[in-house]
Design a protein around this motif. Structure first.
Motif, PDB file in Angstrom:
ATOM      1  N   SER A   1      51.687  44.820  16.631  1.00  0.00           N
ATOM      2  CA  SER A   1      50.997  45.240  17.754  1.00  0.00           C
ATOM      3  C   SER A   1      51.381  44.377  19.260  1.00  0.00           C
ATOM      4  O   SER A   1      51.585  42.957  18.965  1.00  0.00           O
TER       5      SER A   1
ATOM      6  N   PRO B   1      50.442  42.689  23.053  1.00  0.00           N
ATOM      7  CA  PRO B   1      49.541  43.264  23.738  1.00  0.00           C
ATOM      8  C   PRO B   1      50.169  44.004  25.330  1.00  0.00           C
ATOM      9  O   PRO B   1      51.747  44.133  25.462  1.00  0.00           O
ATOM     10  N   LEU B   2      49.358  45.039  25.843  1.00  0.00           N
ATOM     11  CA  LEU B   2      49.957  45.843  27.201  1.00  0.00           C
ATOM     12  C   LEU B   2      50.044  44.934  28.329  1.00  0.00           C
ATOM     13  O   LEU B   2      49.042  43.719  28.329  1.00  0.00           O
TER      14      LEU B   2
ATOM     15  N   LYS C   1      50.298  44.230  32.494  1.00  0.00           N
ATOM     16  CA  LYS C   1      49.343  44.953  33.221  1.00  0.00           C
ATOM     17  C   LYS C   1      49.595  46.286  33.544  1.00  0.00           C
ATOM     18  O   LYS C   1      48.463  46.587  33.968  1.00  0.00           O
TER      19      LYS C   1
ATOM     20  N   LYS D   1      48.576  48.618  30.855  1.00  0.00           N
ATOM     21  CA  LYS D   1      47.185  48.907  31.408  1.00  0.00           C
ATOM     22  C   LYS D   1      46.247  49.693  32.598  1.00  0.00           C
ATOM     23  O   LYS D   1      45.727  50.755  32.329  1.00  0.00           O
ATOM     24  N   ASP D   2      47.002  49.746  33.740  1.00  0.00           N
ATOM     25  CA  ASP D   2      46.465  50.275  34.943  1.00  0.00           C
ATOM     26  C   ASP D   2      47.234  52.244  35.084  1.00  0.00           C
ATOM     27  O   ASP D   2      46.436  52.697  35.173  1.00  0.00           O
TER      28      ASP D   2
ATOM     29  N   LEU E   1      47.360  54.066  31.839  1.00  0.00           N
ATOM     30  CA  LEU E   1      46.035  53.865  31.391  1.00  0.00           C
ATOM     31  C   LEU E   1      44.984  53.975  32.229  1.00  0.00           C
ATOM     32  O   LEU E   1      43.808  55.164  31.612  1.00  0.00           O
TER      33      LEU E   1
ATOM     34  N   ARG F   1      38.623  45.892  36.171  1.00  0.00           N
ATOM     35  CA  ARG F   1      38.577  47.791  36.435  1.00  0.00           C
ATOM     36  C   ARG F   1      39.853  48.010  35.608  1.00  0.00           C
ATOM     37  O   ARG F   1      41.236  48.166  35.720  1.00  0.00           O
ATOM     38  N   HIS F   2      40.423  47.470  34.919  1.00  0.00           N
ATOM     39  CA  HIS F   2      41.605  48.456  34.023  1.00  0.00           C
ATOM     40  C   HIS F   2      41.436  48.446  31.776  1.00  0.00           C
ATOM     41  O   HIS F   2      40.604  47.856  31.787  1.00  0.00           O
ATOM     42  N   TYR F   3      41.855  48.931  31.482  1.00  0.00           N
ATOM     43  CA  TYR F   3      42.131  49.776  30.594  1.00  0.00           C
ATOM     44  C   TYR F   3      41.886  48.346  29.541  1.00  0.00           C
ATOM     45  O   TYR F   3      42.414  47.490  29.690  1.00  0.00           O
TER      46      TYR F   3
ATOM     47  N   ALA G   1      42.296  46.910  25.557  1.00  0.00           N
ATOM     48  CA  ALA G   1      43.035  47.065  24.282  1.00  0.00           C
ATOM     49  C   ALA G   1      41.473  46.830  23.952  1.00  0.00           C
ATOM     50  O   ALA G   1      41.553  44.818  24.313  1.00  0.00           O
TER      51      ALA G   1
ATOM     52  N   SER H   1      43.919  44.043  21.553  1.00  0.00           N
ATOM     53  CA  SER H   1      44.438  41.814  21.470  1.00  0.00           C
ATOM     54  C   SER H   1      43.483  41.908  22.723  1.00  0.00           C
ATOM     55  O   SER H   1      42.722  42.245  23.579  1.00  0.00           O
TER      56      SER H   1
END
Lengths: 254, 250
Positions: free
Chosen positions: A63, A65-66, A68, A71-72, A74, B26-28, B30, B33
Protein backbone atom coordinates in the motif's frame (compact mmCIF):
# COMPACT_ATOMS: atom_id res chain seq x y z
CA UNK A 1 -38.63 11.32 -8.13
CA UNK A 2 -39.33 8.10 -9.94
CA UNK A 3 -39.70 6.13 -6.74
CA UNK A 4 -42.27 8.52 -5.39
CA UNK A 5 -44.35 8.21 -8.51
CA UNK A 6 -44.49 4.46 -8.43
CA UNK A 7 -47.45 2.89 -6.70
CA UNK A 8 -46.26 1.50 -3.41
CA UNK A 9 -47.73 -1.91 -4.10
CA UNK A 10 -45.52 -2.40 -7.10
CA UNK A 11 -42.52 -1.82 -4.94
CA UNK A 12 -43.73 -4.12 -2.26
CA UNK A 13 -44.34 -6.95 -4.64
CA UNK A 14 -41.27 -6.50 -6.78
CA UNK A 15 -39.30 -9.73 -6.70
CA UNK A 16 -36.06 -9.25 -4.84
CA UNK A 17 -33.17 -11.40 -5.96
CA UNK A 18 -31.32 -12.89 -3.05
CA UNK A 19 -27.81 -12.39 -4.26
CA UNK A 20 -26.56 -10.66 -7.36
CA UNK A 21 -22.89 -9.91 -6.86
CA UNK A 22 -22.51 -8.28 -10.27
CA UNK A 23 -24.68 -5.31 -9.39
CA UNK A 24 -22.57 -4.40 -6.44
CA UNK A 25 -19.69 -3.80 -8.79
CA UNK A 26 -21.88 -1.57 -10.87
CA UNK A 27 -22.96 0.55 -7.93
CA UNK A 28 -19.99 2.88 -7.94
CA UNK A 29 -20.21 3.61 -11.62
CA UNK A 30 -23.82 4.75 -11.52
CA UNK A 31 -23.60 8.37 -12.44
CA UNK A 32 -26.44 9.72 -10.35
CA UNK A 33 -28.64 8.77 -7.51
CA UNK A 34 -31.70 7.21 -8.98
CA UNK A 35 -33.83 5.75 -6.23
CA UNK A 36 -34.79 2.80 -8.40
CA UNK A 37 -31.19 1.97 -9.02
CA UNK A 38 -30.58 2.18 -5.33
CA UNK A 39 -33.32 -0.30 -4.64
CA UNK A 40 -31.70 -2.75 -6.97
CA UNK A 41 -28.31 -2.18 -5.45
CA UNK A 42 -29.67 -2.69 -1.99
CA UNK A 43 -31.34 -5.90 -2.92
CA UNK A 44 -28.11 -7.36 -4.13
CA UNK A 45 -26.60 -7.86 -0.74
CA UNK A 46 -28.74 -8.93 2.11
CA UNK A 47 -27.09 -8.19 5.48
CA UNK A 48 -25.81 -11.71 5.88
CA UNK A 49 -24.73 -12.18 2.29
CA UNK A 50 -21.06 -12.96 1.83
CA UNK A 51 -18.92 -9.96 0.86
CA UNK A 52 -19.66 -9.50 -2.79
CA UNK A 53 -16.27 -8.24 -3.94
CA UNK A 54 -13.53 -10.83 -4.10
CA UNK A 55 -10.24 -9.79 -2.51
CA UNK A 56 -7.63 -8.47 -4.94
CA UNK A 57 -5.76 -11.29 -6.66
CA UNK A 58 -2.33 -10.58 -5.23
CA UNK A 59 -2.43 -11.50 -1.56
CA UNK A 60 -0.74 -8.47 -0.05
CA UNK A 61 0.16 -5.75 -2.54
CA UNK A 62 2.16 -2.90 -1.08
CA UNK A 63 0.00 0.00 0.00
CA UNK A 64 1.13 3.59 -0.24
CA UNK A 65 0.60 6.54 2.08
CA UNK A 66 -2.52 8.62 1.66
CA UNK A 67 -2.26 12.08 0.20
CA UNK A 68 -3.40 15.07 2.19
CA UNK A 69 -6.60 15.37 0.14
CA UNK A 70 -7.40 11.73 0.80
CA UNK A 71 -6.83 12.17 4.51
CA UNK A 72 -9.01 15.26 4.54
CA UNK A 73 -11.73 13.37 2.71
CA UNK A 74 -11.65 10.50 5.22
CA UNK A 75 -11.53 13.00 8.06
CA UNK A 76 -14.72 14.77 7.04
CA UNK A 77 -16.45 11.63 5.74
CA UNK A 78 -16.02 9.73 9.00
CA UNK A 79 -17.08 12.79 10.99
CA UNK A 80 -20.27 13.07 8.97
CA UNK A 81 -20.90 9.34 9.38
CA UNK A 82 -20.58 9.56 13.14
CA UNK A 83 -22.93 12.56 13.31
CA UNK A 84 -25.40 10.75 11.03
CA UNK A 85 -25.44 7.64 13.17
CA UNK A 86 -25.80 9.76 16.31
CA UNK A 87 -28.85 11.36 14.73
CA UNK A 88 -30.24 8.00 13.63
CA UNK A 89 -29.89 6.52 17.13
CA UNK A 90 -31.61 9.54 18.65
CA UNK A 91 -34.40 9.58 16.05
CA UNK A 92 -35.27 5.94 16.76
CA UNK A 93 -34.92 6.48 20.51
CA UNK A 94 -37.39 9.36 20.37
CA UNK A 95 -39.76 7.64 17.95
CA UNK A 96 -40.05 4.35 19.77
CA UNK A 97 -42.19 5.24 22.85
CA UNK A 98 -45.03 7.14 21.10
CA UNK A 99 -44.99 4.76 18.15
CA UNK A 100 -44.99 1.45 20.03
CA UNK A 101 -47.66 2.80 22.35
CA UNK A 102 -50.03 3.38 19.45
CA UNK A 103 -48.88 0.36 17.41
CA UNK A 104 -47.45 -2.34 19.70
CA UNK A 105 -46.77 -4.63 16.73
CA UNK A 106 -43.99 -2.28 15.61
CA UNK A 107 -41.96 -2.91 18.76
CA UNK A 108 -39.62 -5.65 17.40
CA UNK A 109 -39.15 -3.70 14.17
CA UNK A 110 -38.15 -0.52 15.97
CA UNK A 111 -35.88 -2.47 18.30
CA UNK A 112 -34.20 -4.13 15.31
CA UNK A 113 -33.55 -0.82 13.54
CA UNK A 114 -32.40 0.84 16.76
CA UNK A 115 -29.94 -1.96 17.50
CA UNK A 116 -28.41 -1.74 14.04
CA UNK A 117 -28.03 2.04 14.32
CA UNK A 118 -26.48 1.73 17.76
CA UNK A 119 -24.02 -0.76 16.28
CA UNK A 120 -23.11 1.67 13.47
CA UNK A 121 -22.69 4.50 15.97
CA UNK A 122 -20.27 2.38 18.01
CA UNK A 123 -18.31 1.51 14.85
CA UNK A 124 -17.82 5.16 13.92
CA UNK A 125 -17.06 6.22 17.49
CA UNK A 126 -14.27 3.66 17.53
CA UNK A 127 -12.98 4.79 14.12
CA UNK A 128 -12.92 8.45 15.16
CA UNK A 129 -11.02 7.64 18.34
CA UNK A 130 -8.60 5.36 16.49
CA UNK A 131 -7.76 7.83 13.73
CA UNK A 132 -7.89 10.85 16.02
CA UNK A 133 -10.61 12.65 14.12
CA UNK A 134 -12.47 15.35 15.98
CA UNK A 135 -16.23 14.92 16.33
CA UNK A 136 -18.41 17.62 14.83
CA UNK A 137 -18.69 20.84 16.83
CA UNK A 138 -22.44 20.76 16.13
CA UNK A 139 -22.82 17.61 18.26
CA UNK A 140 -25.23 19.16 20.81
CA UNK A 141 -27.24 20.87 18.05
CA UNK A 142 -27.67 17.66 16.05
CA UNK A 143 -28.62 15.80 19.25
CA UNK A 144 -31.47 18.20 19.96
CA UNK A 145 -32.56 18.40 16.31
CA UNK A 146 -32.61 14.63 15.84
CA UNK A 147 -34.59 14.05 19.03
CA UNK A 148 -37.10 16.71 18.01
CA UNK A 149 -37.42 15.21 14.52
CA UNK A 150 -37.96 11.68 15.82
CA UNK A 151 -40.43 12.74 18.45
CA UNK A 152 -42.32 15.12 16.17
CA UNK A 153 -42.78 12.61 13.37
CA UNK A 154 -43.80 9.88 15.82
CA UNK A 155 -46.52 12.17 17.20
CA UNK A 156 -47.76 12.76 13.65
CA UNK A 157 -48.40 9.05 13.37
CA UNK A 158 -46.97 5.82 12.05
CA UNK A 159 -46.93 6.89 8.41
CA UNK A 160 -45.11 10.14 9.15
CA UNK A 161 -42.56 8.34 11.28
CA UNK A 162 -41.92 5.87 8.48
CA UNK A 163 -41.73 8.68 5.93
CA UNK A 164 -39.10 10.29 8.16
CA UNK A 165 -37.12 7.05 8.19
CA UNK A 166 -37.49 6.77 4.43
CA UNK A 167 -36.25 10.32 3.82
CA UNK A 168 -33.32 10.04 6.22
CA UNK A 169 -32.19 6.64 4.99
CA UNK A 170 -32.44 7.74 1.36
CA UNK A 171 -30.00 10.57 2.03
CA UNK A 172 -27.75 8.51 4.26
CA UNK A 173 -27.69 5.55 1.90
CA UNK A 174 -26.69 7.87 -0.95
CA UNK A 175 -24.04 9.42 1.21
CA UNK A 176 -22.50 6.05 2.09
CA UNK A 177 -22.56 4.94 -1.51
CA UNK A 178 -20.73 8.11 -2.47
CA UNK A 179 -17.99 7.17 -0.02
CA UNK A 180 -17.84 3.58 -1.27
CA UNK A 181 -17.47 4.95 -4.77
CA UNK A 182 -14.58 7.21 -3.77
CA UNK A 183 -12.79 4.35 -2.02
CA UNK A 184 -13.25 2.12 -5.07
CA UNK A 185 -11.82 4.89 -7.24
CA UNK A 186 -8.77 5.01 -5.01
CA UNK A 187 -8.46 1.24 -5.24
CA UNK A 188 -8.61 1.42 -9.04
CA UNK A 189 -6.02 4.17 -9.12
CA UNK A 190 -3.69 2.16 -6.92
CA UNK A 191 -4.21 -1.04 -8.80
CA UNK A 192 -3.00 0.73 -11.95
CA UNK A 193 0.16 1.65 -10.04
CA UNK A 194 0.52 -1.90 -8.76
CA UNK A 195 -0.32 -0.98 -5.18
CA UNK A 196 -3.15 -2.15 -2.96
CA UNK A 197 -5.66 -0.27 -0.85
CA UNK A 198 -4.09 -1.49 2.37
CA UNK A 199 -5.74 -3.53 5.10
CA UNK A 200 -7.15 -0.49 6.88
CA UNK A 201 -8.98 0.93 3.89
CA UNK A 202 -10.14 -2.50 2.72
CA UNK A 203 -11.74 -2.98 6.11
CA UNK A 204 -13.29 0.48 5.98
CA UNK A 205 -14.69 -0.26 2.54
CA UNK A 206 -16.26 -3.47 3.82
CA UNK A 207 -17.72 -1.68 6.83
CA UNK A 208 -19.19 1.11 4.70
CA UNK A 209 -20.77 -1.41 2.32
CA UNK A 210 -22.32 -3.36 5.16
CA UNK A 211 -23.66 -0.24 6.84
CA UNK A 212 -25.00 1.14 3.55
CA UNK A 213 -26.89 -2.07 2.95
CA UNK A 214 -28.35 -2.02 6.44
CA UNK A 215 -29.45 1.60 6.07
CA UNK A 216 -31.15 0.77 2.79
CA UNK A 217 -32.81 -2.19 4.46
CA UNK A 218 -34.37 0.33 6.86
CA UNK A 219 -35.54 2.29 3.83
CA UNK A 220 -37.26 -0.86 2.58
CA UNK A 221 -38.85 -1.46 5.96
CA UNK A 222 -40.18 2.09 6.03
CA UNK A 223 -41.69 1.79 2.56
CA UNK A 224 -43.25 -1.56 3.46
CA UNK A 225 -44.84 0.12 6.48
CA UNK A 226 -46.79 2.67 4.45
CA UNK A 227 -44.30 5.52 4.45
CA UNK A 228 -45.93 6.59 1.18
CA UNK A 229 -49.28 7.04 2.90
CA UNK A 230 -48.00 9.92 5.02
CA UNK A 231 -49.78 13.21 4.47
CA UNK A 232 -48.37 15.53 3.23
CA UNK A 233 -45.82 13.03 1.93
CA UNK A 234 -43.92 15.22 -0.54
CA UNK A 235 -43.60 18.16 1.82
CA UNK A 236 -42.53 16.04 4.77
CA UNK A 237 -39.91 13.98 2.96
CA UNK A 238 -38.55 16.95 1.02
CA UNK A 239 -38.14 19.03 4.16
CA UNK A 240 -36.39 16.17 5.97
CA UNK A 241 -34.16 15.39 3.00
CA UNK A 242 -33.23 19.05 2.67
CA UNK A 243 -32.45 19.15 6.39
CA UNK A 244 -30.25 16.06 6.06
CA UNK A 245 -28.31 17.53 3.17
CA UNK A 246 -27.81 20.81 5.03
CA UNK A 247 -26.66 18.95 8.13
CA UNK A 248 -24.19 16.91 6.07
CA UNK A 249 -22.87 20.07 4.43
CA UNK A 250 -22.34 21.76 7.80
CA UNK A 251 -20.84 18.68 9.45
CA UNK A 252 -18.29 18.25 6.66
CA UNK A 253 -16.99 21.69 7.60
CA UNK A 254 -17.27 22.08 11.36
CA UNK B 1 33.04 20.77 8.44
CA UNK B 2 31.44 20.37 5.02
CA UNK B 3 31.82 22.91 2.27
CA UNK B 4 29.51 25.88 2.59
CA UNK B 5 28.41 25.73 -1.08
CA UNK B 6 27.09 22.22 -0.81
CA UNK B 7 25.33 23.00 2.40
CA UNK B 8 23.71 26.09 0.99
CA UNK B 9 22.45 24.02 -1.90
CA UNK B 10 20.94 21.48 0.49
CA UNK B 11 19.32 24.28 2.40
CA UNK B 12 17.87 25.88 -0.69
CA UNK B 13 16.48 22.57 -1.84
CA UNK B 14 14.91 21.86 1.49
CA UNK B 15 13.46 25.34 1.67
CA UNK B 16 11.36 24.74 -1.43
CA UNK B 17 8.99 22.90 0.84
CA UNK B 18 6.79 25.24 2.91
CA UNK B 19 8.99 25.76 5.90
CA UNK B 20 8.48 23.64 8.98
CA UNK B 21 4.76 23.48 8.37
CA UNK B 22 3.79 21.43 11.40
CA UNK B 23 1.76 18.34 10.65
CA UNK B 24 -1.75 19.12 11.67
CA UNK B 25 -3.40 16.86 14.17
CA UNK B 26 -6.70 17.41 12.48
CA UNK B 27 -6.94 14.88 9.77
CA UNK B 28 -7.34 11.16 9.47
CA UNK B 29 -4.32 9.27 10.79
CA UNK B 30 -3.49 6.21 8.78
CA UNK B 31 -1.97 3.54 10.97
CA UNK B 32 -0.23 1.58 8.24
CA UNK B 33 2.00 4.51 7.21
CA UNK B 34 3.98 6.70 9.61
CA UNK B 35 3.37 10.47 9.54
CA UNK B 36 5.98 12.57 7.73
CA UNK B 37 8.74 14.17 9.80
CA UNK B 38 7.81 17.71 10.82
CA UNK B 39 11.24 19.20 10.04
CA UNK B 40 13.79 18.54 7.32
CA UNK B 41 17.20 17.24 8.44
CA UNK B 42 18.78 20.66 7.78
CA UNK B 43 16.16 22.48 9.83
CA UNK B 44 16.47 19.96 12.64
CA UNK B 45 20.26 20.29 12.70
CA UNK B 46 20.20 24.09 12.91
CA UNK B 47 17.31 24.38 15.35
CA UNK B 48 18.49 21.70 17.75
CA UNK B 49 21.94 23.27 17.82
CA UNK B 50 20.38 26.69 18.34
CA UNK B 51 18.33 25.40 21.24
CA UNK B 52 21.51 24.67 23.20
CA UNK B 53 22.37 28.38 22.95
CA UNK B 54 19.02 29.46 24.39
CA UNK B 55 20.05 29.31 28.09
CA UNK B 56 22.83 31.81 27.38
CA UNK B 57 21.30 33.90 24.59
CA UNK B 58 17.57 33.47 25.03
CA UNK B 59 15.07 32.88 22.22
CA UNK B 60 16.76 35.33 19.87
CA UNK B 61 18.16 35.46 16.39
CA UNK B 62 21.61 35.31 18.01
CA UNK B 63 20.86 31.81 19.29
CA UNK B 64 19.66 30.85 15.80
CA UNK B 65 22.81 32.21 14.20
CA UNK B 66 25.08 30.44 16.67
CA UNK B 67 23.13 27.24 16.11
CA UNK B 68 23.53 27.50 12.34
CA UNK B 69 27.25 28.02 12.81
CA UNK B 70 27.49 24.99 15.14
CA UNK B 71 25.69 22.82 12.63
CA UNK B 72 28.12 23.89 9.93
CA UNK B 73 25.90 26.27 7.97
CA UNK B 74 26.41 29.87 6.96
CA UNK B 75 25.02 32.65 9.13
CA UNK B 76 22.76 33.59 6.23
CA UNK B 77 21.03 30.19 6.45
CA UNK B 78 18.94 31.58 9.32
CA UNK B 79 16.93 33.21 6.51
CA UNK B 80 15.31 29.80 6.23
CA UNK B 81 13.36 30.73 9.31
CA UNK B 82 11.22 33.71 8.35
CA UNK B 83 9.60 33.85 11.77
CA UNK B 84 13.04 34.08 13.37
CA UNK B 85 13.12 33.21 17.03
CA UNK B 86 9.54 31.97 16.94
CA UNK B 87 10.61 29.12 14.68
CA UNK B 88 13.00 28.13 17.43
CA UNK B 89 10.18 28.19 19.98
CA UNK B 90 8.01 26.23 17.59
CA UNK B 91 10.72 23.62 17.12
CA UNK B 92 10.92 23.11 20.86
CA UNK B 93 7.12 22.85 21.15
CA UNK B 94 6.75 20.38 18.29
CA UNK B 95 9.65 18.13 19.22
CA UNK B 96 8.63 18.01 22.87
CA UNK B 97 5.04 17.24 21.95
CA UNK B 98 6.16 14.37 19.74
CA UNK B 99 8.62 13.17 22.39
CA UNK B 100 5.87 12.92 24.98
CA UNK B 101 4.73 9.48 23.85
CA UNK B 102 8.20 8.06 24.49
CA UNK B 103 8.86 10.10 27.63
CA UNK B 104 5.86 8.77 29.53
CA UNK B 105 5.11 5.05 29.61
CA UNK B 106 2.18 3.82 31.63
CA UNK B 107 2.48 0.30 33.02
CA UNK B 108 0.22 -1.93 30.97
CA UNK B 109 -1.16 -4.03 33.82
CA UNK B 110 -2.18 -1.31 36.27
CA UNK B 111 -5.41 0.59 35.96
CA UNK B 112 -4.64 4.29 36.25
CA UNK B 113 -7.41 6.86 35.95
CA UNK B 114 -7.42 9.08 32.87
CA UNK B 115 -7.23 12.17 35.10
CA UNK B 116 -4.09 10.87 36.76
CA UNK B 117 -2.52 10.06 33.42
CA UNK B 118 -3.26 13.56 32.14
CA UNK B 119 -1.61 15.03 35.23
CA UNK B 120 1.48 12.86 34.69
CA UNK B 121 1.65 13.87 31.04
CA UNK B 122 1.25 17.59 31.74
CA UNK B 123 3.94 17.40 34.39
CA UNK B 124 6.26 15.49 32.07
CA UNK B 125 5.79 18.14 29.38
CA UNK B 126 6.54 20.94 31.89
CA UNK B 127 9.61 19.07 33.12
CA UNK B 128 10.86 18.89 29.53
CA UNK B 129 11.17 22.70 29.55
CA UNK B 130 13.44 22.32 32.55
CA UNK B 131 15.43 19.42 31.10
CA UNK B 132 16.14 21.18 27.82
CA UNK B 133 17.23 24.15 29.93
CA UNK B 134 14.87 26.68 28.41
CA UNK B 135 12.75 27.20 31.52
CA UNK B 136 14.75 30.26 32.59
CA UNK B 137 14.08 31.84 29.20
CA UNK B 138 10.51 30.59 28.80
CA UNK B 139 9.11 34.04 29.58
CA UNK B 140 10.67 35.25 26.32
CA UNK B 141 9.10 32.37 24.43
CA UNK B 142 5.68 33.18 25.88
CA UNK B 143 6.16 36.83 24.92
CA UNK B 144 6.89 35.74 21.34
CA UNK B 145 3.91 33.42 21.26
CA UNK B 146 1.40 36.13 22.21
CA UNK B 147 2.46 38.47 19.41
CA UNK B 148 -0.71 39.06 17.38
CA UNK B 149 0.56 37.54 14.13
CA UNK B 150 1.86 34.46 15.92
CA UNK B 151 -1.14 33.83 18.18
CA UNK B 152 -2.95 31.53 15.71
CA UNK B 153 0.12 29.32 15.28
CA UNK B 154 0.70 29.21 19.05
CA UNK B 155 -2.91 28.35 19.81
CA UNK B 156 -2.90 25.64 17.16
CA UNK B 157 0.19 24.10 18.70
CA UNK B 158 -1.36 24.33 22.18
CA UNK B 159 -4.46 22.56 20.86
CA UNK B 160 -2.29 19.83 19.35
CA UNK B 161 -0.51 19.39 22.67
CA UNK B 162 -3.79 19.08 24.57
CA UNK B 163 -5.04 16.61 21.96
CA UNK B 164 -1.83 14.57 22.26
CA UNK B 165 -2.14 14.43 26.04
CA UNK B 166 -5.74 13.20 26.00
CA UNK B 167 -4.84 10.69 23.30
CA UNK B 168 -1.85 9.36 25.25
CA UNK B 169 -3.97 9.22 28.39
CA UNK B 170 -6.18 6.77 26.50
CA UNK B 171 -9.27 8.95 26.33
CA UNK B 172 -11.55 7.80 23.51
CA UNK B 173 -14.63 9.98 24.05
CA UNK B 174 -15.86 11.46 20.77
CA UNK B 175 -18.82 13.59 21.79
CA UNK B 176 -19.06 17.25 22.81
CA UNK B 177 -16.78 16.55 25.78
CA UNK B 178 -14.01 16.17 23.20
CA UNK B 179 -13.95 19.97 22.91
CA UNK B 180 -14.43 20.86 26.58
CA UNK B 181 -11.72 18.44 27.67
CA UNK B 182 -9.16 19.86 25.28
CA UNK B 183 -10.08 23.46 26.01
CA UNK B 184 -9.86 23.03 29.77
CA UNK B 185 -6.58 21.12 29.63
CA UNK B 186 -5.08 23.75 27.30
CA UNK B 187 -6.14 26.50 29.73
CA UNK B 188 -4.72 24.70 32.75
CA UNK B 189 -1.51 23.84 30.96
CA UNK B 190 -0.81 27.35 29.71
CA UNK B 191 -1.61 28.88 33.10
CA UNK B 192 0.81 26.45 34.75
CA UNK B 193 3.47 27.26 32.18
CA UNK B 194 3.17 30.96 32.98
CA UNK B 195 3.35 30.15 36.70
CA UNK B 196 6.45 28.03 36.13
CA UNK B 197 8.41 30.97 34.69
CA UNK B 198 8.10 32.69 38.08
CA UNK B 199 8.62 29.59 40.22
CA UNK B 200 11.72 29.73 42.43
CA UNK B 201 10.99 26.64 44.56
CA UNK B 202 13.32 23.63 44.58
CA UNK B 203 12.40 21.05 41.94
CA UNK B 204 9.42 23.20 40.89
CA UNK B 205 7.33 21.86 43.76
CA UNK B 206 5.14 24.98 43.65
CA UNK B 207 4.41 24.43 39.97
CA UNK B 208 3.31 20.90 40.73
CA UNK B 209 1.00 22.15 43.49
CA UNK B 210 -0.35 24.86 41.17
CA UNK B 211 -1.09 22.28 38.48
CA UNK B 212 -2.90 20.03 40.95
CA UNK B 213 -5.00 22.91 42.21
CA UNK B 214 -6.02 23.95 38.68
CA UNK B 215 -6.88 20.37 37.68
CA UNK B 216 -8.98 20.06 40.80
CA UNK B 217 -10.80 23.29 39.91
CA UNK B 218 -11.60 21.94 36.47
CA UNK B 219 -12.87 18.69 37.92
CA UNK B 220 -15.04 20.52 40.44
CA UNK B 221 -16.59 22.74 37.78
CA UNK B 222 -16.98 19.78 35.42
CA UNK B 223 -18.58 17.70 38.15
CA UNK B 224 -21.00 20.50 38.98
CA UNK B 225 -22.00 21.03 35.34
CA UNK B 226 -22.33 17.27 34.88
CA UNK B 227 -24.59 17.13 37.93
CA UNK B 228 -26.77 19.93 36.59
CA UNK B 229 -27.05 18.17 33.24
CA UNK B 230 -27.98 14.90 34.90
CA UNK B 231 -30.63 16.60 37.02
CA UNK B 232 -32.17 18.34 34.00
CA UNK B 233 -32.18 15.10 32.01
CA UNK B 234 -33.68 13.10 34.87
CA UNK B 235 -36.38 15.68 35.57
CA UNK B 236 -37.25 15.93 31.90
CA UNK B 237 -37.57 12.19 31.51
CA UNK B 238 -39.67 11.95 34.68
CA UNK B 239 -42.06 14.66 33.49
CA UNK B 240 -42.49 12.99 30.11
CA UNK B 241 -43.03 9.58 31.71
CA UNK B 242 -45.54 10.92 34.25
CA UNK B 243 -47.49 12.60 31.46
CA UNK B 244 -47.41 9.38 29.42
CA UNK B 245 -48.69 7.41 32.39
CA UNK B 246 -51.58 9.89 32.64
CA UNK B 247 -52.52 9.00 29.10
CA UNK B 248 -51.19 12.09 27.36
CA UNK B 249 -50.20 11.02 23.86
CA UNK B 250 -46.59 12.18 23.78
Amino acid sequence: MSLALLPSKAIRRSPRPQYLPVLDFLAPSWPSWQPIARKACMATSAPNAPPSSPPPPSANPPSKPLTKEQKDFLDSALRVNQAGELAAVLIYTAQTPPLTRAHPHLRPLMAHMYEQEAGHFAVFNALLAKHRIRPTAMYPVWSVAATALGWGTALMGREAAMACTEAVETEIGGHYNEQVRVLLEWADERRREGAGLGAELEELLGTLRRIRDEELEHLDIAVENDAKEARPYELLTDVIKGGCRAAIWVTERV
Amino acid sequence: MATPTRLTRTLIRSSLRPLSKPITARHYRAHDSPPPAPFTPAESAILSAALSHVPANGFTSTALRLGARDAGYLDASTNLFPRGAFDLVNYHLVTQRLALKDAVQFPAGERIGVGKKVRTLALARLRANEEVGVVGRWGEALALMVQPTLVPASLAELARLADEMWFLAGDTAVDSSWYTKRASLATVYSATEVFMTQDQSAGFKDTERFLDARLEDVMRVGGFLGGVGEWVGYTGHSVVNVLRSKGVRI
